[in-house]
Design an enzyme around this catalytic site. Structure first.
Site, mmCIF file in Angstrom:
data_model
loop_
_atom_site.group_PDB
_atom_site.id
_atom_site.type_symbol
_atom_site.label_atom_id
_atom_site.label_comp_id
_atom_site.label_asym_id
_atom_site.label_seq_id
_atom_site.Cartn_x
_atom_site.Cartn_y
_atom_site.Cartn_z
ATOM 1 N N ASP A 137 0.842 -1.230 -0.149
ATOM 2 C CA ASP A 137 0.095 0.121 0.066
ATOM 3 C C ASP A 137 0.867 1.337 -0.081
ATOM 4 O OD1 ASP A 137 -2.172 -2.017 0.552
ATOM 5 O OD2 ASP A 137 -1.642 -1.744 2.482
ATOM 6 N N GLU A 159 -11.415 0.680 -2.767
ATOM 7 C CA GLU A 159 -10.678 0.870 -1.314
ATOM 8 C C GLU A 159 -9.419 1.739 -1.516
ATOM 9 O OE1 GLU A 159 -9.587 -2.708 0.254
ATOM 10 O OE2 GLU A 159 -8.532 -3.486 -1.461
#
EC number: 3.2.1.37
Length: 509
Positions: free
Chosen positions: A17, A182
């Site tokens: 991420d 997301e």
């Protein structure tokens, strides 16, 4: 390779991420750290290709329960921004809420994390400070905690980043077209607000971009990066930066299974229609696919670097480097002060999964797999105080294996053990005594080959030929993370025992 080009992945290690910012000639990156501490690694680069770890924003996660191993919990999907001459990181923990910390110096001390909002399942936050002085925050949801999925929620936020204002608004519901929406990253450019967000799931998803003229919307969507005809699955979730010359670059991860989420760098530019183009363009639709090799960012030859994230460690002054993390909030008594070499106290193992089981031990000192193939070697001296004191070299995930030196009656034994977490949540562990040693010192090595197949070996007193354990081990990933390699010292029962001294830790290709 021609120095004018770079090769993906730029980080063949588990920096999940990623998000990045540019400040002058410097680039900074942060990534998820989950339950591992210190948390929130901060990396630095001068050319966008070569990176080194310079800090961790949080030495420990001071939340209830994190003194124990919490697989898959902890720090999720941080966002990194620069505002008001400070660096800001917003991150979530899936069971506690959204947090923020900041600093004027990314190499220095960061503020204690401040809870912006307590909420279960509010994840992946990203702030934006607008030109009019207002501040905003967008986030996604973890269905396992919130019961909500595929949606993004927007709040106005106080300019100091410490609290949210008013009621949140769901600005996009991707149930129909963007499943598992997301990881939003919020930007403003030339009168548009943009949200770069992954969809489709970690292993096979894609990168989407939403845009609107106002925060209130309506938000339109374009899918800009797919796997296409490449072997780079699920290329998505990251951030973009722009150079002074107008070049734009996008970093994202690829799920590499047991190796974790490795980081790629994609060329990016803006089309005449105001949408970003990422990677190699497949046709005239504006949809790209990842590049494996590309011309380097034009940062100037004086800023080219050759560094990589740290791996080997001489443990100078008895300290370990920035590449190492514990499995939970660390305790001072896990270490023994020493002038050189790393001295780990033999600490009792938890009994949650049974006596002597390494899975779930907080005091494992681990680092990420640094490559698809590598070897790691250390030299261990065991200063035992009781039978069962042990230490060694470990490959760790939901499958794990270790080559250990263990005190048993009047001898030090080499013991090979491996274990695994079953689908039912139980841990099974097998121990194989190998042979007694004449001394309490030996060298330990593991060679990680293609597919994560690990071959352990040892030599007594660090002399003579290496002797290989006759049964290799197939490494496996952990909860949301890749496999790790590292060191440990353990004691039987409930009382701490002796000391394991590791003189070095050498990693080689």
């Amino acid at each position: 390779m021609n120095s004018e080009f770079y090769q993906n992945p730029i980080l063949c290690a588990d920096y999940s991420d990623p998000d990045i910012v540019r400040v002058g000639n410097d680039f900074f990156m942060v990534s998820s750290s989950f339950n591992h501490m210190p948390g929130l690694p901060v990396l630095h680069s001068t050319d966008l290709v070569h990176w080194q770890i310079i800090n961790h924003a949080i030495p420990a996660l001071n939340l209830p329960g994190y003194e124990y191993v919490q697989p898959g919990k902890g720090v999720w999907a941080p966002s990194l921004r620069v505002h008001d001459d400070r660096f800001w990181i917003f991150f979530s923990t899936p069971d506690e809420g959204i947090f923020m910390c900041h600093t004027a110096d990314p190499w220095g001390e960061w503020s204690e994390p401040h809870c912006v909002v307590e909420a279960k399942g509010w994840i992946d936050p990203c702030p934006l400070w607008d030109d009019d002085g207002r501040a905003w925050l967008v986030h996604a949801f973890a269905q396992s905690r919130s019961g909500i999925k595929h949606q993004l929620q927007l709040f106005e936020m106080t300019p100091d980043g410490r609290s949210l204002l008013g009621e949140g608004k769901i600005i996009y519901d991707g149930t129909c077209d963007l499943p598992t929406l997301e990881g939003p990253k919020l930007y403003k450019r030339q009168g548009y607000y943009y949200i770069f967000a992954p969809a489709g799931g970690v292993e096979s998803g894609w990168q989407s971009v939403l845009r609107a003229r106002t925060m209130a919307g309506p938000w339109e969507v374009k899918n800009v990066l797919f796997q296409g005809q490449t072997a780079i699955n699920g290329p998505h979730q990251g951030g973009w930066v722009e150079l002074d010359n107008g070049e734009c670059w996008f970093v994202h991860f690829q799920d590499a299974h047991l190796y974790g989420r490795v980081v790629h760098l994609q060329p990016m530019w803006w089309g005449d229609d105001g949408w970003p183009r990422i990677g190699e363009q497949r046709d005239d639709s504006g949809t790209g696919q990842p590049v494996l090799r590309w011309r380097r960012p034009a940062v100037g030859a004086e800023h080219y670097a050759t560094c990589q994230p740290q791996t080997s460690d001489e443990f100078a002054s008895g300290k370990y480097g920035l590449q190492w993390q514990w499995q939970a909030r660390p305790r001072a008594d896990w270490l023994v002060e020493s002038a050189s070499g790393l001295s780990l106290r033999c600490t009792p193992l938890p009994v949650r999964y049974g006596d002597g089981v390494l899975y779930g031990a907080a005091h494992l000192l681990l680092q990420k797999f640094p490559a698809l193939r590598f070897s790691a070697m250390t030299r261990l001296s065991l200063q035992a105080e009781q039978d069962g004191d042990a230490g060694g070299l470990i490959i760790y995930g939901e499958r794990y294996a270790a080559l250990t030196l263990e005190k048993r009656e009047d001898a030090c034994w080499l013991v090979y053990l491996y274990g695994w977490m079953t689908d039912a949540g139980h841990v099974l562990q097998t121990r194989q005594p190998l042979e007694p040693l004449r001394a309490s010192t030996c060298a330990l090595r593991v060679e990680v080959k293609e597919g994560g197949i690990c071959h352990f070996a040892w030599r007594e007193n660090d002399e003579g030929e290496w002797r290989t354990v006759n049964r290799p081990f197939a490494a496996g990933k952990g909860k949301w993370v890749g496999a790790k390699v590292g060191l440990f010292a353990a004691a039987p029962g409930v009382n701490a025992g002796g000391v394991c001294r590791f003189s070095h830790f050498n990693v080689a290709d």
